[in-house]
Write an enzyme that holds these catalytic residues in place. Structure first.
Site, short mmCIF file in Angstrom:
data_model
loop_
_atom_site.label_atom_id
_atom_site.label_comp_id
_atom_site.label_asym_id
_atom_site.label_seq_id
_atom_site.Cartn_x
_atom_site.Cartn_y
_atom_site.Cartn_z
N SER A 106 0.85 -1.19 0.00
CA SER A 106 0.00 0.00 0.00
C SER A 106 0.89 1.25 0.00
O SER A 106 1.71 1.43 -0.89
CB SER A 106 -0.96 -0.05 1.19
N LEU A 107 0.76 2.13 0.99
CA LEU A 107 1.66 3.30 1.06
C LEU A 107 3.11 2.85 1.04
O LEU A 107 3.96 3.50 0.42
CB LEU A 107 1.38 4.11 2.33
#
Length: 264
Positions: A106-107
């Site tokens: 994700s991030l």
């Protein structure tokens, strides 16, 4: 920028809290693992000792777990700069001959990507492989909905519940929420303020592990990661939601192990 030397193992341990507990043999290939927004090093703790020839190194960002008293980052640039200092210092001490790999979820996928570009700008040793899951390609337009940094506590909790991966007991505990929400909102601020700057494609092979029912990514935007490397590219689709790569950890680790076999 922090300057690391042989006397600063304590500083490196802040970033790599399980540095001495990889469960790998001497000379194993370091795999630095970056968690999702609001996530912590413990997300990858169970991967240690389960990848042959690989020393899994979960990364701990400020504002959570062992670093909960430190203010979290709000922008990508200072985060990546400081992280590059730590990773390059650890790589320099490794017995793997300046070889290493990166995994970001994700991030963490965006942070890992920008970390490779920062290392390249410095002329440092680039990783042998970059693994990304739960993230659209960095150069595509994001449509994640309203900014999380402006959400109420109830709205953030609802988002975390929709994404999965956060225990319900934690979401229902006001005291626990007080501890995790600042890091969650800070990390989403990093993502929402991120601006991609075009640079030449990486020479690093990229493997992307998307999930078919992930509400935060789109298949065509995941496939666009191919444009970010002049090296090999592989796509490994998963069934499931945003955290499928953790819920199906055996398959995830098998994909990583196979890709790293030439160096592990």
């Amino acid at each position: 920028m922090t300057v690391y030397d042989e006397t600063s193992d304590a500083l490196l341990t802040q970033w790599l809290p399980f540095r001495a507990l990889t469960g790998a043999e001497p000379g194993a290939l370091p795999l630095y693992c970056l968690p999702h927004a609001g996530g912590a090093a413990s997300a990858f703790r169970l991967w240690q000792g389960k990848l042959p020839g690989v020393a899994v190194q979960p990364v701990q960002l400020p504002g959570r777990e062992s670093r909960h008293r430190e203010p979290p980052y709000l922008r990508m640039e200072p985060l990546v700069s400081d992280l590059a200092d730590a990773v390059l210092a650890d790589v320099a001490q490794s017995a793997a001959g300046h070889r290493y790999a990166l995994y970001g979820h994700s991030l963490g996928g965006l942070v890992a990507f920008e970390l490779v570009r920062e290392v390249r700008r410095r002329g440092g040793p680039e990783p042998v492989h970059l693994f990304v899951s739960g993230s659209d390609a960095p150069h595509v337009t994001y449509e994640d909905g309203p900014p999380v940094r402006g959400m109420s506590r109830k709205e953030v909790v609802g988002l975390l519940r929709d994404l999965g991966g956060t225990p319900e007991w934690l979401l229902a505990d006001p005291g626990a929420l007080e501890m995790i929400l600042p890091a969650v909102q800070a990390d989403f601020t990093v993502k929402e303020s991120y601006g991609y700057t075009p640079e030449p494609p990486l020479a690093v092979p990229i493997s992307v592990l998307p999930s078919g029912s992930d509400p935060r990514v789109a298949p065509e935007k995941v496939a666009a990661w191919r444009e970010q490397t002049a090296g090999e590219f592989a796509l490994h689709p998963f069934d499931g939601g945003h955290f499928a790569v953790f819920e199906q950890a055996d398959r995830t680790r098998a994909i990583v192990a196979e890709a790293l076999r030439p160096w592990a």
